[in-house]
Write an enzyme that holds these catalytic residues in place. Sequence first.
Site, short mmCIF file in Angstrom:
data_model
loop_
_atom_site.label_atom_id
_atom_site.label_comp_id
_atom_site.label_asym_id
_atom_site.label_seq_id
_atom_site.Cartn_x
_atom_site.Cartn_y
_atom_site.Cartn_z
N SER A 70 0.81 -1.22 0.00
CA SER A 70 0.00 0.00 0.00
C SER A 70 0.84 1.26 0.00
CB SER A 70 -0.92 0.02 1.22
OG SER A 70 -0.17 -0.08 2.42
N GLY A 128 -2.00 -4.13 1.38
CA GLY A 128 -2.10 -5.38 2.12
C GLY A 128 -1.16 -6.47 1.69
N ASN A 163 3.89 -5.70 5.79
CA ASN A 163 2.67 -6.45 6.07
C ASN A 163 2.97 -7.86 6.56
OD1 ASN A 163 0.73 -4.43 5.42
ND2 ASN A 163 1.15 -4.77 3.26
N ASP A 194 -0.88 7.98 9.99
CA ASP A 194 -1.24 6.77 10.72
C ASP A 194 0.00 6.00 11.20
OD1 ASP A 194 -0.25 5.81 8.34
OD2 ASP A 194 -1.97 4.52 7.89
N HIS A 206 1.73 4.98 6.71
CA HIS A 206 1.63 5.40 5.31
C HIS A 206 2.00 6.88 5.17
CE1 HIS A 206 -1.14 1.94 5.63
NE2 HIS A 206 -0.66 1.64 4.43
#
Length: 434
Positions: free
Chosen positions: A256, A285, A315, A406, A409
């Site tokens: 992502s 993901g 991930n 966050d 990202h």
Amino acid sequence: MQSRFQTLLFATLFASTGLVCAQDLTILPAPADAWRITVGHWDAQVELTGDGVAAPPPKAEYARNAYAGASARSNNGRRDALLFDWRDLWQSTLRVESRSPLDLRPYAGGTLEFDLDVSELSHGGLSVKVGCGSGCERGVNLIEPARSWTGKGWQHVALSMSCFARQGADFSAVTLPFALEGTGSGRVSVANVRIGRDAKPGLACPDYRTESVTPAMLNESWSIDWWLPRHKEKLEEKRKLLEAGTPPQIVFIGDSITQGWEKEGREVWQHHFAPLHGLALGFGGDRTENALWRLQHGEIDGIAPQAVVLMIGTNNTGHRAEAPETTAAGIKRLLDEIRQRLPKAQVLLLAIFPRGEKPDDGQRQLNQAINKLIAGYADSRSVHFLDIGAALLQPDGTLSKDIMPDLLHPNERGYEIWQRAMAPTLQKLMGQTP
């Protein structure tokens, strides 16, 4: 798939106790006060003390209408079955916790069994988890079989306890013998939950030692509807570039964070990489095995870019807290695939970006351990390693929400920093003058 090694590993983790288990561990049915049963999500967990309970909605505005609840079917003071109901949540759990630690080591070669009644799962996913020590939980994804059971009544599920074993796991004091985790929306009931000493035939589970290097589509409730269509769209995007006589000179491969070049990083991309007819192969993901599947299904075939930028692995860390060596093996497998399909391209292997606010964040430390391993994959001829993590951090090592809102990202400013930090190396690899 399960293997003899897994069984031996689990036996090693559980053995040498001198304990003999006289009977199976029965989780359901059980007296109402036998277990602490909770339901909720990332913001809140509430205990089921009566017939039913619902967790307060998450604090985030986008999830204010989400729901997670549970109810019990009881008979003469005993809970026979539990109903788990969730809606519009990327993560929700129904947890059956022991009020005192359990020693599960005697169940080394045994089986986790339960009955499952799936009422609704067309827009949801389901996995089952067992604790494996302090802060350790291991899960098995049930989305495919569970969706196929929708509306078909009670189904018996059996999983080898070796499915929940990993090197370094500690099953001597487990407080979570059983949990269900739901994503998206769903409604299921569970009954007759027990852990037996004997091995029985059951559902297969991935071998954790090879999962990162085994090509697979991303199989999560939130990815099924868009993941394969996006792959097909990328094949079409590549075809149009070739048809227009503007083949990509640079290709980005990742998760992502790479997909973000099409969103938060769009303006930076348009200025710096669109003139190079760049191709951004980032899928939210994705773990290493998912990117590997994509490469083996045509995403970089038929092109000859000057440079490939590869960054993936966070991930693997975040989804299954994978050992650094295992994630690094997946990255090495991707490098091999790129070298095979694009033998003339210069590959820029980026260190996984820092995540979490502080330097002692557990997932950040896992990523740092992976970075130390993959740095050794550079050969200064066709594979080059670059760590730009310091450019994204504050002087004290903290990660600012001004760059990663966050703490994972980048926003547009983060993509600007990424491009600037990478530019001198890319220009050199592509034969340009800085």
